[in-house]
Design a protein around this motif. Structure first.
Motif, PDB file in Angstrom:
ATOM      1  N   ASN A  88      45.539  42.023  36.091  1.00  0.00           N
ATOM      2  CA  ASN A  88      46.638  41.742  36.735  1.00  0.00           C
ATOM      3  C   ASN A  88      47.638  41.020  36.154  1.00  0.00           C
ATOM      4  N   ASN A  89      48.700  41.804  35.152  1.00  0.00           N
ATOM      5  CA  ASN A  89      49.298  40.838  34.146  1.00  0.00           C
ATOM      6  C   ASN A  89      50.868  40.986  34.724  1.00  0.00           C
ATOM      7  N   VAL A  90      51.313  41.955  35.538  1.00  0.00           N
ATOM      8  CA  VAL A  90      52.708  41.837  35.696  1.00  0.00           C
ATOM      9  C   VAL A  90      53.239  40.610  36.372  1.00  0.00           C
ATOM     10  N   GLY A  91      54.469  40.121  35.588  1.00  0.00           N
ATOM     11  CA  GLY A  91      54.858  38.892  36.278  1.00  0.00           C
ATOM     12  C   GLY A  91      56.376  38.725  35.809  1.00  0.00           C
ATOM     13  N   VAL A 112      55.998  39.662  43.405  1.00  0.00           N
ATOM     14  CA  VAL A 112      55.631  40.347  42.132  1.00  0.00           C
ATOM     15  C   VAL A 112      54.784  39.469  41.508  1.00  0.00           C
ATOM     16  N   ASN A 113      54.481  38.258  41.465  1.00  0.00           N
ATOM     17  CA  ASN A 113      53.606  37.416  40.773  1.00  0.00           C
ATOM     18  C   ASN A 113      52.170  37.093  41.395  1.00  0.00           C
ATOM     19  N   ILE A 114      52.249  37.305  42.758  1.00  0.00           N
ATOM     20  CA  ILE A 114      50.951  37.134  43.550  1.00  0.00           C
ATOM     21  C   ILE A 114      50.461  38.304  44.217  1.00  0.00           C
ATOM     22  N   MET A 115      51.391  38.979  45.036  1.00  0.00           N
ATOM     23  CA  MET A 115      50.897  39.927  45.927  1.00  0.00           C
ATOM     24  C   MET A 115      50.530  41.416  45.171  1.00  0.00           C
ATOM     25  N   SER A 116      50.968  41.418  44.068  1.00  0.00           N
ATOM     26  CA  SER A 116      50.698  42.536  43.211  1.00  0.00           C
ATOM     27  C   SER A 116      49.248  42.455  42.745  1.00  0.00           C
ATOM     28  N   GLY A 117      49.011  41.419  42.446  1.00  0.00           N
ATOM     29  CA  GLY A 117      47.485  41.007  42.254  1.00  0.00           C
ATOM     30  C   GLY A 117      46.457  41.177  43.399  1.00  0.00           C
ATOM     31  N   VAL A 118      46.995  40.682  44.594  1.00  0.00           N
ATOM     32  CA  VAL A 118      46.141  40.697  45.788  1.00  0.00           C
ATOM     33  C   VAL A 118      46.195  42.216  46.121  1.00  0.00           C
ATOM     34  N   TRP A 133      29.531  47.001  39.174  1.00  0.00           N
ATOM     35  CA  TRP A 133      30.046  46.659  37.599  1.00  0.00           C
ATOM     36  C   TRP A 133      31.764  46.791  37.832  1.00  0.00           C
ATOM     37  N   GLY A 134      32.123  45.538  37.377  1.00  0.00           N
ATOM     38  CA  GLY A 134      33.827  45.649  37.410  1.00  0.00           C
ATOM     39  C   GLY A 134      34.261  44.182  36.818  1.00  0.00           C
ATOM     40  N   ARG A 135      35.506  44.198  36.599  1.00  0.00           N
ATOM     41  CA  ARG A 135      36.146  42.848  35.774  1.00  0.00           C
ATOM     42  C   ARG A 135      37.616  43.248  36.426  1.00  0.00           C
ATOM     43  N   ILE A 136      37.963  41.858  36.904  1.00  0.00           N
ATOM     44  CA  ILE A 136      39.208  41.488  37.272  1.00  0.00           C
ATOM     45  C   ILE A 136      39.612  40.117  36.825  1.00  0.00           C
ATOM     46  N   VAL A 137      40.851  40.607  36.027  1.00  0.00           N
ATOM     47  CA  VAL A 137      41.523  39.377  35.277  1.00  0.00           C
ATOM     48  C   VAL A 137      42.946  39.191  35.833  1.00  0.00           C
ATOM     49  N   PHE A 138      43.226  37.814  36.297  1.00  0.00           N
ATOM     50  CA  PHE A 138      44.381  37.682  36.642  1.00  0.00           C
ATOM     51  C   PHE A 138      45.093  36.801  35.364  1.00  0.00           C
TER      52      PHE A 138
END
Length: 264
Positions: A88-91, A112-118, A133-138
């Motif tokens: 979750n890089n977009v910002g 943009v900065n919060i709800m996109s990642g949510v 298995w998974g990876r989530i990165v903010f």
């Protein structure tokens, strides 16, 4: 350390330029199938072509969608219904005095900065859980801890990502899915280069020297006394997305050059 992400699909939001593009390239170099995202087809196509040219044998595709809106996120998930790695890089960012920021701008930054990642984490995490298995990165920022007086709305969203990543990591405890935040400091991204271009030209400096001068003037606590490269930030993200980082979750990992003056 040999990071091998073969047979893993990685989504990197906001990845047509800057840190996001460097992360996408790094994941492709590690063997992942990479999904590029940007708001326009032209920018997405250009980034996809650039990675294919830079990384021999890369498997990369793109989806143009405005992830700062619920319909945009929905369209993106419809196009890419599954992922093993979500970055979750977009910002967005930009200086603005607190007393001049209208409600609409606060809402825009939040979307943009919060709800996109949510929205995307909510969409992709169940599949990761099912596969165990998974990876989530903010992508947060040192501004999450050192709130800029001229970008309070931006700092607020980056602090929000710290809460979101820590809470989601707890929610996914024992599932095999890790959730982490990465906090870049001043980084010589495309946006920063554009900002410093005129200053560098007037001073007869290279972009790197102008960036170092900016860091010394505005982030004097920096230990490296320069801006990080986008590749240096991407290296941390690629590691966190790897199997080798299986015991790292719920963490706030700084790539800030030591700007945040704390040992914790």
């Amino acid at each position: 350390m040999n990071i091998d992400l073969t047979n893993k699909t990685a989504i990197v939001t906001g990845s047509t330029a800057g840190i996001g593009f460097a992360i996408a390239k790094g994941l492709a170099q590690a063997g992942a199938t990479v999904v590029i995202n940007g708001r326009t087809p032209a920018a997405v196509d250009k980034a996809v072509a650039a990675i294919r040219q830079a990384v021999s044998g890369a498997t990369v595709r793109g989806v143009a969608a405005d992830l700062g809106t619920a319909p945009g996120c929905e369209a993106f998930v419809k196009a890419e219904p599954s992922a093993d790695i979500l970055i979750n890089n977009v910002g967005i960012f930009g200086p603005q005095d607190f007393f001049e920021i209208p409600d609409s701008e606060w809402t825009h930054f939040f979307e943009v900065n919060i709800m996109s990642g949510v929205r995307l984490s909510r969409a992709y995490a169940p599949g990761m859980i099912a596969r165990q298995w998974g990876r989530i990165v903010f992508l947060s920022s040192e501004s999450a801890l050192n709130i800029p007086a001229d970008m309070i709305h931006y700092g607020f969203t980056k602090t929000g990502y710290l809460a979101l990543s820590r809470g989601l990591a707890k929610r996914l405890a024992g599932t095999g899915v890790t959730v982490n935040a990465v906090l870049p400091g001043p980084t010589l991204s495309d946006g920063v280069e554009a900002m410093l271009k005129d200053t560098a030209a007037k001073a007869g400096q290279s972009i790197e020297d102008a960036a170092a001068a900016f860091v010394k003037a505005h982030r004097s606590s920096s230990i490296i006394q320069r801006a990080a490269t986008v590749e240096e930030v991407a290296n941390m993200v690629v590691y966190v997305a790897s199997p080798q980082a299986s015991a790292t979750t719920g963490a706030a990992l700084r790539v800030d050059g030591g700007v945040v003056d704390t040992i914790a």
